[in-house]
Design an enzyme around this catalytic site. Structure first.
Site, PDB file in Angstrom:
ATOM      1  N   ASP A 138      11.844  57.208 102.785  1.00  0.00           N
ATOM      2  CA  ASP A 138      10.523  57.608 103.017  1.00  0.00           C
ATOM      3  C   ASP A 138      10.127  58.899 103.486  1.00  0.00           C
ATOM      4  O   ASP A 138      11.241  59.581 103.587  1.00  0.00           O
ATOM      5  CB  ASP A 138       9.745  56.244 103.786  1.00  0.00           C
ATOM      6  CG  ASP A 138      10.665  56.263 105.377  1.00  0.00           C
ATOM      7  OD1 ASP A 138      11.229  57.314 105.379  1.00  0.00           O
ATOM      8  OD2 ASP A 138      10.373  55.446 105.992  1.00  0.00           O
ATOM      9  N   SER A 139       8.873  59.034 103.643  1.00  0.00           N
ATOM     10  CA  SER A 139       8.612  60.680 103.924  1.00  0.00           C
ATOM     11  C   SER A 139       8.494  60.808 105.279  1.00  0.00           C
ATOM     12  O   SER A 139       8.683  61.990 105.819  1.00  0.00           O
ATOM     13  CB  SER A 139       7.320  60.893 103.441  1.00  0.00           C
ATOM     14  OG  SER A 139       6.367  60.182 104.180  1.00  0.00           O
ATOM     15  N   GLY A 140       8.692  59.988 106.017  1.00  0.00           N
ATOM     16  CA  GLY A 140       8.383  60.045 107.565  1.00  0.00           C
ATOM     17  C   GLY A 140       7.278  59.700 108.080  1.00  0.00           C
ATOM     18  O   GLY A 140       6.924  59.787 109.413  1.00  0.00           O
ATOM     19  N   GLY A 141       6.138  60.058 107.305  1.00  0.00           N
ATOM     20  CA  GLY A 141       4.788  59.890 107.815  1.00  0.00           C
ATOM     21  C   GLY A 141       4.358  58.757 108.445  1.00  0.00           C
ATOM     22  O   GLY A 141       3.628  58.699 109.479  1.00  0.00           O
ATOM     23  N   PHE A 142       4.749  57.597 107.993  1.00  0.00           N
ATOM     24  CA  PHE A 142       4.121  56.354 108.476  1.00  0.00           C
ATOM     25  C   PHE A 142       5.046  56.101 109.656  1.00  0.00           C
ATOM     26  O   PHE A 142       4.260  55.516 110.588  1.00  0.00           O
ATOM     27  CB  PHE A 142       4.564  55.218 107.448  1.00  0.00           C
ATOM     28  CG  PHE A 142       4.352  53.884 107.833  1.00  0.00           C
ATOM     29  CD1 PHE A 142       2.794  53.608 107.864  1.00  0.00           C
ATOM     30  CD2 PHE A 142       4.990  52.976 108.301  1.00  0.00           C
ATOM     31  CE1 PHE A 142       2.162  52.039 108.387  1.00  0.00           C
ATOM     32  CE2 PHE A 142       4.694  51.715 108.705  1.00  0.00           C
ATOM     33  CZ  PHE A 142       3.475  51.236 109.015  1.00  0.00           C
ATOM     34  N   ASP A 167       2.785  61.777 103.457  1.00  0.00           N
ATOM     35  CA  ASP A 167       1.329  61.283 103.596  1.00  0.00           C
ATOM     36  C   ASP A 167       1.158  60.637 104.894  1.00  0.00           C
ATOM     37  O   ASP A 167       1.743  60.852 105.837  1.00  0.00           O
ATOM     38  CB  ASP A 167       1.209  60.103 102.482  1.00  0.00           C
ATOM     39  CG  ASP A 167       1.757  58.639 102.984  1.00  0.00           C
ATOM     40  OD1 ASP A 167       2.775  58.933 103.500  1.00  0.00           O
ATOM     41  OD2 ASP A 167       1.369  57.860 102.533  1.00  0.00           O
ATOM     42  N   GLN A 178      -3.494  56.485  98.351  1.00  0.00           N
ATOM     43  CA  GLN A 178      -4.049  55.755  99.731  1.00  0.00           C
ATOM     44  C   GLN A 178      -5.714  55.569  99.334  1.00  0.00           C
ATOM     45  O   GLN A 178      -5.984  55.396  98.041  1.00  0.00           O
ATOM     46  CB  GLN A 178      -4.107  56.888 100.921  1.00  0.00           C
ATOM     47  CG  GLN A 178      -2.544  56.963 101.459  1.00  0.00           C
ATOM     48  CD  GLN A 178      -2.049  56.122 102.170  1.00  0.00           C
ATOM     49  OE1 GLN A 178      -2.719  55.133 102.623  1.00  0.00           O
ATOM     50  NE2 GLN A 178      -0.543  56.087 102.582  1.00  0.00           N
ATOM     51  N   GLY A 215      -0.554  52.246 102.556  1.00  0.00           N
ATOM     52  CA  GLY A 215      -1.856  51.885 103.229  1.00  0.00           C
ATOM     53  C   GLY A 215      -2.230  50.356 103.010  1.00  0.00           C
ATOM     54  O   GLY A 215      -3.173  49.775 103.286  1.00  0.00           O
ATOM     55  N   ASP A 267       9.834  47.014  99.322  1.00  0.00           N
ATOM     56  CA  ASP A 267      10.776  47.128 100.261  1.00  0.00           C
ATOM     57  C   ASP A 267      10.205  46.459 101.928  1.00  0.00           C
ATOM     58  O   ASP A 267       9.080  46.327 101.938  1.00  0.00           O
ATOM     59  CB  ASP A 267      11.119  48.557 100.853  1.00  0.00           C
ATOM     60  CG  ASP A 267       9.956  49.152 101.661  1.00  0.00           C
ATOM     61  OD1 ASP A 267       8.938  49.228 101.286  1.00  0.00           O
ATOM     62  OD2 ASP A 267      10.181  49.224 102.889  1.00  0.00           O
ATOM     63  N   CYS A 309      21.562  27.371  97.281  1.00  0.00           N
ATOM     64  CA  CYS A 309      21.747  28.648  97.550  1.00  0.00           C
ATOM     65  C   CYS A 309      23.345  28.939  97.391  1.00  0.00           C
ATOM     66  O   CYS A 309      24.068  28.215  98.151  1.00  0.00           O
ATOM     67  CB  CYS A 309      21.285  29.085  98.960  1.00  0.00           C
ATOM     68  SG  CYS A 309      21.732  31.036  99.117  1.00  0.00           S
ATOM     69  N   CYS A 312      25.016  31.671  98.485  1.00  0.00           N
ATOM     70  CA  CYS A 312      25.368  32.878  99.512  1.00  0.00           C
ATOM     71  C   CYS A 312      26.498  32.155 100.640  1.00  0.00           C
ATOM     72  O   CYS A 312      26.686  30.879 100.652  1.00  0.00           O
ATOM     73  CB  CYS A 312      24.135  33.273 100.491  1.00  0.00           C
ATOM     74  SG  CYS A 312      23.999  32.493 101.966  1.00  0.00           S
ATOM     75  N   CYS A 337      25.436  29.817 102.988  1.00  0.00           N
ATOM     76  CA  CYS A 337      25.371  28.468 102.737  1.00  0.00           C
ATOM     77  C   CYS A 337      26.309  27.493 102.077  1.00  0.00           C
ATOM     78  O   CYS A 337      26.662  26.257 102.093  1.00  0.00           O
ATOM     79  CB  CYS A 337      24.057  28.322 101.572  1.00  0.00           C
ATOM     80  SG  CYS A 337      22.371  28.849 102.488  1.00  0.00           S
ATOM     81  N   HIS A 353      22.121  35.419 104.308  1.00  0.00           N
ATOM     82  CA  HIS A 353      21.349  34.357 103.439  1.00  0.00           C
ATOM     83  C   HIS A 353      19.913  34.950 102.966  1.00  0.00           C
ATOM     84  O   HIS A 353      19.640  34.838 101.818  1.00  0.00           O
ATOM     85  CB  HIS A 353      21.357  33.130 104.434  1.00  0.00           C
ATOM     86  CG  HIS A 353      20.070  32.416 104.058  1.00  0.00           C
ATOM     87  ND1 HIS A 353      20.613  31.442 102.724  1.00  0.00           N
ATOM     88  CD2 HIS A 353      18.843  32.128 103.997  1.00  0.00           C
ATOM     89  CE1 HIS A 353      19.167  30.786 102.099  1.00  0.00           C
ATOM     90  NE2 HIS A 353      18.350  31.430 103.058  1.00  0.00           N
TER      91      HIS A 353
HETATM   92 ZN   LIG Z   1      22.036  30.909 101.606  1.00  0.00          ZN
END
Ligand SMILES: [Zn+2]
Length: 375
Positions: free
Chosen positions: A92-96, A146, A189, A216, A266, A304, A306, A309, A335
């Site tokens: 990311d740009s750091g702005g947020f 931004d 934005q 935003g 993300d 699941c 993983c 699980c 998980h």
């Molecule tokens: Zn799992």
């Protein structure tokens, strides 16, 4: 060398599936990017993150510029080598985060000065400095610098902020220069106002970017307001470039965003929840510290695959959470990330097969059938 490019392979309604090609590997879309804030996805080894199915990680410029610093990471060979993740990284740009974490902020046309939330030291970010930091880190997908106005904000304030971000987008483009194999994404934005979103998208298209993000949103406006923007805003962007919805979200946010034409997302949620005893499953959210799990020999989710699980009971996960053992955060994070990546794989397959609406109906039906703990 492979250049950065995006291939769309199928659409289903507004939803799309495809592949982003980068020199560090392919990113299957729609993609969920786990967040590696401080050069680590908390409680996970990089190979474990990869084993969940993640093609790309997100790193945070704000955190890394303060500690250990971008210059130090560059001297040590760049962020991929530093954190032992050789696949693509988006920063990311750091702005947020300057707006949400730093103190003593001073915003001007040129950029923003602020004090570190770690030690109070003074720092500066601008479009040019953000591009420099992201280059030092070596990120594959660089975000334009931004400003995201704090909510609640009136329309005039949102418009003023958006136009500043568009001037910064142009400076970001100039400062980024020509870097084959690396991509620069612009950030739309305009809050929840259709005309502002359209104006922002047009400006970004005039400048020209390798991909386009929707900023935003997911900042407290609520799912209904976010979806109402996603009903039209992705359509303002070029169909042949990736669309990234920043900071989203819960599983049902992700499904709704993908239905509306989003390619990348993300969120810290799956990893953060894992450390606070929350598990996301296809049948809803489980709170492992709830006493009903104390004697339960079943896994979190029978479907699941993983390690949490496959090899451990709810009773064990309850016990290690209560005992504050580190393996608790490790297993629940694994998980959660696995569940998120399974959901993305299911969405991709459904779009490719032209049966997204059936997939989404089943997603909602399974959640409604429920195994949800009160929080
Ligand atoms: Zn799992």
């Amino acid at each position: 060398m492979t250049q950065f490019s995006f291939t769309l392979s199928a659409t289903d309604g507004a939803a799309r599936t495809g592949v982003i090609h980068t020199p560090r590997g392919e990113i299957r879309t729609p993609a969920f990017m786990p967040v590696g804030t401080a050069a680590t996805v908390k409680a996970m080894l990089p190979e474990s993150v990869r084993a969940t199915g993640a093609d790309i990680l997100l790193g945070n410029t704000y955190h890394l510029m303060l500690r250990p610093t971008a210059e130090r990471i560059a001297r040590l060979g760049g962020l991929h080598k530093f954190m032992n993740w050789e696949r693509p990284i988006l920063t990311d740009s750091g702005g947020f985060q300057v707006m949400s974490l730093a103190s003593l902020r001073k915003l001007t046309e040129e950029g923003v000065t602020f004090s570190s939330h770690i030690d109070g030291s003074k720092h500066h970010l601008s479009p040019e400095r953000s591009m420099e930091i992201q280059k030092l880190l070596g990120s594959d997908i660089v975000m334009a610098f931004d400003e995201c106005p704090a909510l609640p904000a009136d329309e005039a304030a949102v418009a003023k902020s958006m136009r500043l971000s568009m001037r910064w987008a142009e400076r970001s483009r100039d400062a980024f220069g020509d870097r084959p194999g690396h991509a620069l994404f612009g950030i739309m934005q305009g809050g929840v106002t259709r005309e502002l979103r359209e104006e922002s998208a047009q400006k970004l298209k005039d400048i020209g970017f390798d991909g386009y993000a929707l900023g935003g949103l997911a900042v407290g406006e609520g799912q209904e307001a976010m979806f109402s923007v996603l009903d039209y805003a992705p359509g303002f962007l070029p169909a042949d470039k990736p669309r990234y919805l920043m900071g989203v979200g819960k599983p049902d946010d992700i499904v709704g965003a993908v239905e509306r034409g989003i390619d990348m997302m993300d969120c810290v949620l799956p990893s953060r929840s894992g450390r606070t005893g929350q598990a996301w499953t296809r049948r809803g959210q489980i709170n492992i510290k709830n006493a009903r799990h104390m004697d339960d020999p079943r896994p979190l989710d029978e479907a699941c695959n993983c390690p949490a699980c496959r090899n451990y009971s709810r009773a064990y996960l309850h016990h290690v959470f209560k005992a504050q053992e580190m393996i608790s955060g490790m297993l629940l994070t694994w998980h959660n990330l696995h569940y998120y990546q399974d959901l993305m794989a299911g969405l991709r397959a459904a779009i490719a097969a032209g049966r997204l609406s059936a997939f989404v109906a089943e997603f909602h039906a399974e959640r409604a059938a429920g195994d949800i703990d009160p929080l």
